[in-house]
Write a protein that holds these residues in place. Structure first.
Motif, PDB file in Angstrom:
ATOM      1  N   SER B 129      14.985   7.899 -22.464  1.00 10.70           N
ATOM      2  CA  SER B 129      13.695   7.244 -22.662  1.00 10.70           C
ATOM      3  C   SER B 129      12.529   8.223 -22.467  1.00 10.70           C
ATOM      4  O   SER B 129      11.480   8.060 -23.056  1.00 10.70           O
ATOM      5  CB  SER B 129      13.560   6.037 -21.728  1.00 10.70           C
ATOM      6  OG  SER B 129      13.443   6.492 -20.403  1.00 10.70           O
ATOM      7  N   LEU B 130      12.723   9.251 -21.633  1.00  9.03           N
ATOM      8  CA  LEU B 130      11.649  10.230 -21.417  1.00  9.03           C
ATOM      9  C   LEU B 130      11.814  11.457 -22.321  1.00  9.03           C
ATOM     10  O   LEU B 130      11.081  12.434 -22.201  1.00  9.03           O
ATOM     11  CB  LEU B 130      11.615  10.680 -19.946  1.00  9.03           C
ATOM     12  CG  LEU B 130      11.222   9.623 -18.919  1.00  9.03           C
ATOM     13  CD1 LEU B 130      11.361  10.159 -17.502  1.00  9.03           C
ATOM     14  CD2 LEU B 130       9.781   9.162 -19.135  1.00  9.03           C
ATOM     15  N   ASN B 131      12.846  11.386 -23.156  1.00 11.49           N
ATOM     16  CA  ASN B 131      13.093  12.495 -24.090  1.00 11.49           C
ATOM     17  C   ASN B 131      13.384  13.813 -23.371  1.00 11.49           C
ATOM     18  O   ASN B 131      12.866  14.862 -23.732  1.00 11.49           O
ATOM     19  CB  ASN B 131      11.889  12.643 -25.029  1.00 11.49           C
ATOM     20  CG  ASN B 131      12.360  13.041 -26.426  1.00 11.49           C
ATOM     21  OD1 ASN B 131      13.579  13.071 -26.675  1.00 11.49           O
ATOM     22  ND2 ASN B 131      11.424  13.347 -27.305  1.00 11.49           N
ATOM     23  N   VAL B 132      14.179  13.749 -22.318  1.00 10.63           N
ATOM     24  CA  VAL B 132      14.531  14.952 -21.558  1.00 10.63           C
ATOM     25  C   VAL B 132      15.962  15.360 -21.910  1.00 10.63           C
ATOM     26  O   VAL B 132      16.867  14.529 -21.926  1.00 10.63           O
ATOM     27  CB  VAL B 132      14.411  14.680 -20.037  1.00 10.63           C
ATOM     28  CG1 VAL B 132      15.028  15.823 -19.240  1.00 10.63           C
ATOM     29  CG2 VAL B 132      12.957  14.476 -19.656  1.00 10.63           C
ATOM     30  N   ASP B 133      16.134  16.639 -22.203  1.00 14.43           N
ATOM     31  CA  ASP B 133      17.459  17.169 -22.514  1.00 14.43           C
ATOM     32  C   ASP B 133      18.174  17.501 -21.194  1.00 14.43           C
ATOM     33  O   ASP B 133      17.792  18.438 -20.493  1.00 14.43           O
ATOM     34  CB  ASP B 133      17.298  18.437 -23.369  1.00 14.43           C
ATOM     35  CG  ASP B 133      18.649  19.056 -23.693  1.00 14.43           C
ATOM     36  OD1 ASP B 133      19.689  18.495 -23.250  1.00 14.43           O
ATOM     37  OD2 ASP B 133      18.658  20.096 -24.380  1.00 14.43           O
ATOM     38  N   LEU B 134      19.194  16.716 -20.882  1.00 15.76           N
ATOM     39  CA  LEU B 134      19.855  16.873 -19.586  1.00 15.76           C
ATOM     40  C   LEU B 134      20.515  18.239 -19.409  1.00 15.76           C
ATOM     41  O   LEU B 134      20.670  18.719 -18.291  1.00 15.76           O
ATOM     42  CB  LEU B 134      20.895  15.777 -19.376  1.00 15.76           C
ATOM     43  CG  LEU B 134      20.340  14.409 -18.955  1.00 15.76           C
ATOM     44  CD1 LEU B 134      21.482  13.432 -18.721  1.00 15.76           C
ATOM     45  CD2 LEU B 134      19.501  14.518 -17.696  1.00 15.76           C
ATOM     46  N   SER B 135      20.896  18.874 -20.489  1.00 15.93           N
ATOM     47  CA  SER B 135      21.571  20.169 -20.348  1.00 15.93           C
ATOM     48  C   SER B 135      20.611  21.247 -19.845  1.00 15.93           C
ATOM     49  O   SER B 135      21.013  22.312 -19.429  1.00 15.93           O
ATOM     50  CB  SER B 135      22.201  20.587 -21.674  1.00 15.93           C
ATOM     51  OG  SER B 135      21.171  20.875 -22.595  1.00 15.93           O
ATOM     52  N   ARG B 136      19.305  20.953 -19.892  1.00 15.26           N
ATOM     53  CA  ARG B 136      18.320  21.924 -19.408  1.00 15.26           C
ATOM     54  C   ARG B 136      17.804  21.586 -18.012  1.00 15.26           C
ATOM     55  O   ARG B 136      16.926  22.251 -17.478  1.00 15.26           O
ATOM     56  CB  ARG B 136      17.109  21.955 -20.360  1.00 15.26           C
ATOM     57  CG  ARG B 136      17.463  22.582 -21.684  1.00 15.26           C
ATOM     58  CD  ARG B 136      16.377  22.269 -22.707  1.00 15.26           C
ATOM     59  NE  ARG B 136      16.746  22.851 -23.990  1.00 15.26           N
ATOM     60  CZ  ARG B 136      16.463  24.111 -24.324  1.00 15.26           C
ATOM     61  NH1 ARG B 136      15.813  24.874 -23.495  1.00 15.26           N
ATOM     62  NH2 ARG B 136      16.852  24.587 -25.491  1.00 15.26           N
TER      63      ARG B 136
END
Lengths: 373, 462
Positions: B129-136
């Motif tokens: 929902s926050l458009n965050v790439d978890l791999s980073r």
């Protein structure tokens, strides 16, 4: 008005084998050559075990560990003098008592690896588990001794503790009971000069720990704790006395802890190198080896064989320990009481329910290591 | 199969250690139980032995670096194998006996080489929902798990980074790559786009309110290092780290105000000159410090709030009925404050002797940890190298510290005439939470009276 002398006391120290490996023939215990070799093998086993355990701790393969380096003769010598029916109540540096009495080495590794099942021994082995609380062991031993007499068993109880424990009320109360009721008990104080960092000089103003027994009306004797023959002999006599109904004995085994209190300690912060070097010259194994070699009981070939056997025995025990199936987390409820108290039964039930909710419960194989005073 | 050997809990509840040195190098042969590294923990310097026989394929970290318990220390394999071959993953890396090592369990796998993303479904949902790439995102939770906070912080950073586009309000004259305080060039950002930022992070600027995430600050700092180059990074550790932590704790806890004054110590200087030689024969170096400590304790008797601490948990002021004076000592490694106990019960000669011994022990770093604890008031010599006044930092949890300056001959006015007297400056920092200025001045005056008229020490004698 008068001032009269009521009593007079003396305290003795027994030593048979000196630092150069020379013995006082008159005091020698009656041990056959086979027994002498066996005694030596126990010392080597314990020494190799101890060194391995320290390495395992530094590799994260067992938890906090208390080394017995320098004190090997205290546990091996006392345990070797016991009969199978005798009961032992160790503190936590008595690995040698377990192993000399025949408890498998793997059990000792298990205990220090946080696996409580290591404390579970064969039902005919009268070895109580490690007890960390300072000074609890004399109470247990005296209680057990009185029970043995009540049950008309031919067993003596032996409680182990350190110099620090002699400042605990529990130890003094136990000694009082032992004296009043002439309990068939031997109280073994491993005076290794340090209660963690507290030196013996700050523990008591009394010249010896042995003399504390006088106040309770029984015999106390100081023994060179780095002399396995003296330790054996003093223990043998104390056990015979107890078995004959002649009451308790306090043995002060005068020794020195060569290692840190435990692997979570740094003893260089509170003691000096010179003292350590003085004691290194008194090593119990070296002097016994010198003696056995001099009397022709120990040959270089036999010595090597004993060492090799000890090394492979320790390696096998490590392997057995590390391939042991994991204990269940609920085990923590299972070894205190034969039958759980209602509160504990309920806690266990809740705990099991919690476990089944936690999805990775099955992977939590090990517990925390033992805590230390 | 190479083995990734993780740094275990070698103490009891140890969480990290500093690598002192490697005892072997990559490519070296190693035997089981042979030491491979020396690591200093909060308990001791310990040797870490290899769990198996083989070849050191890779060593992780440089001397001086902090190693967390559970991180891979070394990869040990057979000759011809490579470290990469082992590809540690959270489930298969654990070394010798994962199940038997409480440390490796408790810490979980924090191996840097792990690729798997650890996050709960709800955190993953939040990230989407926050458009965050978890791999980073670097996880801070147990075993490196990514928490909701991590995602929110990452989101805040990316918002700020994005808004720092060339079209933002950075003045054209400023080099775009240089580090700037976040508020300097801040575009106004609406608080609603940056959820869960603590109100304390809000900074007023001329351009309006800008909400700064603590992480944003760190991010932009890193940017600056990249471009400037000629900097050196020294790990903050050991004594320096302890001093740093304690200074921060003090400054962020006590409300520190410094009162400064000057005192005529001519009589004291004369007294010391007179007695110095007698003391020297006894091997005692008579300095001014024991007099100052005695004067402080005399004043502390009458001002119990200066010999106190605040128990934050119960919101109580703890007045101490014992007088243990901390003495700041400058050592090669940094400032250490050993404690002289029960100063009220010791004579000036005893104090001189004790201070001499303890200062030497401290400089040689032979002081025991016990001797560094429990002071109720601290004295620091600010004048030994130069300077007149200072603003000493309170040795928390104490509530006051006295800095003394150098004793110097100065012209002063006495009975309308200019005369030369031995003068000493003092700087008293006090905690305004429980001590008001008037009380601090009264307290200081009492100290000064004793130093000005050493005969008063005689009157204090029991």
């Amino acid at each position: 008005m008068s001032l009269q002398k009521l009593t007079d006391f003396s305290t003795y120290k027994l030593s048979i084998l000196d630092e150069q490996g020379k013995v006082d023939e008159k005091l020698l215990p009656k041990l056959s050559n086979t027994q002498l070799v066996e005694l030596y093998s126990h010392l080597i086993n314990l020494h190799v075990f101890d060194e391995k355990a320290l390495k395992l701790q530094r590799q994260g393969r067992i938890g906090t560990y208390g080394s017995c380096a320098g004190q090997e003769a205290c546990t091996v010598g006392t345990a070797y003098a016991m009969e199978k029916q005798d009961w032992t109540f160790p503190a936590f540096r008595e690995h040698g008592v377990f192993m000399t009495r025949g408890v498998p080495m793997v059990n000792v590794f298990q205990y220090w690896g946080g696996d409580e099942r290591g404390s579970k021994v064969e039902s005919d082995m009268n070895c109580f588990p490690v007890a960390i609380p300072v000074g609890s062991q004399p109470l247990h031993a005296v209680g057990c001794a009185l029970a043995m007499r009540y049950l008309k068993k031919d067993a003596v109880a032996i409680g182990y503790f350190g110099d620090g424990a002699t400042s605990e009320g529990d130890t003094l109360e136990a000694m009082n009971f032992a004296g009043v009721f002439q309990a068939p008990v031997v109280l073994v104080c491993q005076n290794n000069q340090f209660a963690i960092s507290e030196p013996r000089s700050l523990q008591t103003r009394a010249e010896t720990i042995a003399q504390k027994a006088i106040a309770f009306g029984f015999e106390g004797i100081q023994v060179d704790g780095n002399d396995v023959l003296a330790v054996y002999q003093a223990m043998k006599q104390a056990l015979e006395k107890a078995r004959a109904g002649k009451g308790p004995t306090l043995l002060e085994l005068y020794t020195y802890r060569m290692g840190d209190h435990t692997t979570a300690d740094d003893s260089t912060r509170y003691r000096n190198k010179e003292e350590l070097e003085t004691w290194r010259k008194r090593d119990p194994i070296v002097r016994f080896k010198t003696y056995l070699t001099a009397i022709g009981v120990l040959t270089p070939a036999l010595e090597e064989k004993i060492m090799n056997e000890a090394v492979s025995k320790v390696e096998r025990a490590v392997q057995a320990y590390e391939t042991m199936p994991a204990p269940s987390p609920s085990d923590m409820f299972d070894y205190m009481y034969a039958q759980l108290t209602p509160e504990l039964a309920e806690q266990k039930k809740n705990f099991l329910a919690h476990l089944s909710r936690v999805n990775n419960a099955s992977s939590s194989k090990s517990g925390e290591g033992p805590g230390f005073p | 199969m190479p083995l990734d050997f993780k740094f275990p809990d070698v103490g009891e509840g140890t969480t990290e250690g500093t690598l002192v040195k490697w005892l072997l190098a990559e490519g070296d042969k190693v035997k089981a139980d042979q030491p491979i590294a020396e690591i200093e923990t909060d308990k001791a310097v310990v040797e870490i032995p290899s769990p198996k026989t083989g070849v050191i394929l890779k060593l992780y970290g440089k001397p001086g670096e902090v190693i967390k318990v559970g991180n891979v220390l070394a990869t040990i394999g057979d000759a011809g194998e490579s470290a990469g071959a082992s590809k540690p993953t959270p489930t298969q890396t654990t070394t010798v006996s994962p199940s038997k090592s409480p440390a490796s369990l408790a810490q979980g796998s924090t191996s840097s080489s792990t690729n798997a993303i650890l996050a709960t479904p709800s955190t993953r949902q939040l990230a989407r929902s926050l458009n965050v790439d978890l791999s980073r995102v670097k996880g801070t939770g147990p075993g490196g798990r990514i928490t909701d906070e991590d995602v929110k912080n990452a989101s805040a950073v990316s918002t700020i980074t994005k808004s720092k586009s060339p079209s933002s309000s950075i003045p054209p004259s400023a080099p775009s790559s240089s580090y700037r305080e976040p508020w300097e060039s801040a575009p106004s950002a609406s608080a609603s786009s940056l959820p869960h930022v603590h109100p304390d992070d809000t900074v007023e600027t001329t351009q309006g309110t800008h909400v700064v995430s603590p992480l944003a600050h760190v991010e932009s700092t890193k940017q600056a290092w990249k471009s400037e180059g000629s900097e050196e990074r020294i790990p903050l550790r050991g004594l320096r780290k302890t001093i740093s932590d304690r200074m921060v704790k003090s400054m962020f806890t006590a409300v520190q105000v410094t009162h400064m004054d000057e005192v005529d110590v001519t009589a004291l200087v004369e007294l010391r000159e007179k007695e110095k030689l007698k003391m020297e024969k006894k091997g005692i170096k008579l300095t001014f410090l024991p007099f100052i400590a005695k004067a402080c304790v005399a004043a502390l008797h009458n001002h119990p709030y200066l010999n106190a601490s605040i128990d934050d948990s119960t919101q109580e002021v703890v007045l101490k009925k014992y007088f243990h004076v901390g003495m700041a000592v400058d050592t090669e490694d940094g400032l250490i404050v050993p404690v002289i106990r029960n100063v009220d019960q010791k004579s000036i000669v005893q104090l001189a002797q004790e201070m001499q011994d303890i200062a030497q022990k401290t400089r040689e770093r032979r002081i025991s940890p016990e001797d560094l604890k429990g002071s109720t008031f601290t004295i620091t010599n600010i004048g030994s190298l130069g300077g007149v006044y200072a603003t000493p930092v309170i040795n928390w949890p104490e509530v006051a510290i006295l800095g003394v300056g150098k004793i110097q001959e100065k012209p002063v006015v006495r009975a309308g005439k200019i005369v030369i007297r031995h003068m000493m400056t003092v700087s008293l920092t006090f905690d305004h939470r429980i001590i008001d200025g008037a009380q601090a001045v009264r307290f200081t005056n009492e100290i000064l009276q004793h130093l000005e008229d050493p005969g008063l020490f005689l009157l204090d004698v029991i």
